[in-house]
Design a protein around this motif. Structure first.
Motif, short mmCIF file in Angstrom:
data_model
loop_
_atom_site.label_atom_id
_atom_site.label_comp_id
_atom_site.label_asym_id
_atom_site.label_seq_id
_atom_site.Cartn_x
_atom_site.Cartn_y
_atom_site.Cartn_z
N UNK A 73 -29.84 -20.49 9.93
CA UNK A 73 -29.23 -20.77 8.62
C UNK A 73 -29.53 -19.60 7.70
N UNK A 74 -28.59 -19.32 6.79
CA UNK A 74 -28.73 -18.15 5.94
C UNK A 74 -28.50 -16.89 6.76
N UNK A 75 -28.42 -15.73 6.09
CA UNK A 75 -28.20 -14.48 6.81
C UNK A 75 -28.35 -13.30 5.87
N UNK A 76 -28.59 -12.14 6.48
CA UNK A 76 -28.46 -10.85 5.79
C UNK A 76 -27.52 -10.02 6.64
N UNK A 77 -26.33 -9.75 6.10
CA UNK A 77 -25.33 -8.97 6.82
C UNK A 77 -25.53 -7.49 6.55
N UNK A 78 -25.46 -6.70 7.59
CA UNK A 78 -25.68 -5.26 7.50
C UNK A 78 -24.52 -4.57 8.23
N UNK A 79 -23.73 -3.80 7.48
CA UNK A 79 -22.58 -3.12 8.08
C UNK A 79 -21.29 -3.91 7.99
N UNK A 80 -21.32 -5.04 7.33
CA UNK A 80 -20.14 -5.88 7.13
C UNK A 80 -20.28 -6.59 5.79
N UNK A 81 -19.23 -6.57 4.96
CA UNK A 81 -17.92 -5.97 5.19
C UNK A 81 -17.90 -4.47 4.87
#
Length: 285
Positions: A133-141
């Motif tokens: 659950x939850x996230x840290x997106x790296x390289x998107x968008x």
């Protein structure tokens, strides 16, 4: 955009997985665009018990998005999802898609929205099965089109834009090394840029490998000066509008890295109001 949405809907569950995986509660306070360290921004206080942040890390190739996103992922107990890692996993798989990606990456070009969305959907589906659950997106968008698609399925809490001068980025990229055995990343570049025109200098010590990795270090195929410069050019053309997209939503935090990890990490935690959390975890450990 319709073509990408159709891609996500190629099965009845695909868009559902993407939506549910990106629907956890996170920081609720709107963040106004600021630059650190000139204008430090106190963001919303995060409940260390929930930690279900929904953050995006932006920045030019080589700026260190993966390093800081990974550290925050560990601190907040949320998954760090790096599209660059997804691409590299596919590259090493020997699949037909991997061969297609190799040609794109080695030319310094951006991978298409369709391919990135497809790989991200598969990653989120796998994560949901493990209870993430939850996230840290790296390289998107990386494009406004991708940001619009992301907006359709979730509410991003905060977008952290890491910044370094282009000359430093090039030097960092050319100094990157990967251990072919353990897979860890290192950097042989020793960077010392003097401050000028009122801007502080930047010093970054090398991130050297342990003795057992020295003979196994390799350079990424796309870390040549020509390819790095092309990647930076494409970023400026294609991805900087994403900064404007989130700046317009009041979610963009611009963070000028003052140096390497020892100098930058504590200041990043301070601006994110997470320095107390790290102290508590250190004491508990």
């Amino acid at each position: 955009m319709a073509a990408v949405i159709r891609l996500l809907r190629h099965s009845s569950s695909s868009l559902s997985f993407l939506s549910r995986s990106l629907s956890t509660a996170g920081v609720k306070e709107t963040v106004k665009s600021q630059t650190y360290p000139q204008n430090p921004l106190p963001t919303a206080v995060i409940d260390p018990k929930s930690r279900n942040v929904q953050w995006v890390f932006l920045g030019c190739p080589g700026v260190g998005k993966g390093t800081y996103a990974s550290r925050l992922s560990t601190l907040l107990s949320v998954p760090h999802i790096a599209t660059g890692d997804l691409v590299r996993e596919e590259l090493s798989s020997g699949s037909s898609l991997g061969k297609q990606l190799a040609e794109i990456v080695n030319q310094g070009k951006l991978v298409s929205d369709e391919i990135i969305i497809s790989m991200l959907s598969k990653r989120l589906e796998a994560g949901e099965g493990k209870g993430e659950s939850g996230f840290i997106l790296d390289g998107f968008p990386r494009t406004v089109r991708q940001a619009e698609i992301l907006d359709e399925v979730t509410d991003i809490d905060l977008v952290v834009n890491l910044k370094l001068p282009e000359s430093v980025l090039i030097e960092k990229c050319l100094g990157r090394r990967i251990c072919s055995q353990c897979g860890k990343n290192f950097n042989v570049a020793s960077i010392d840029v003097k401050g000028e025109n009122g801007r502080p200098g930047i010093s970054m010590a090398p991130l050297l490998s342990p003795p057992q990795c020295v003979s196994k270090l390799i350079t990424r195929a796309d870390d040549t000066e020509a390819v790095v410069k092309e990647r930076l050019r494409i970023y400026n053309d294609k991805s900087q509008p994403v900064e404007d997209f989130y700046r317009g939503q009041g979610k963009l935090l611009e963070f000028d890295l003052p140096g390497g990890i020892p100098e930058s990490w504590p200041k990043l935690l301070e601006v994110l109001n997470l320095d107390d959390l790290e102290e508590k975890q250190s004491v508990a450990a």
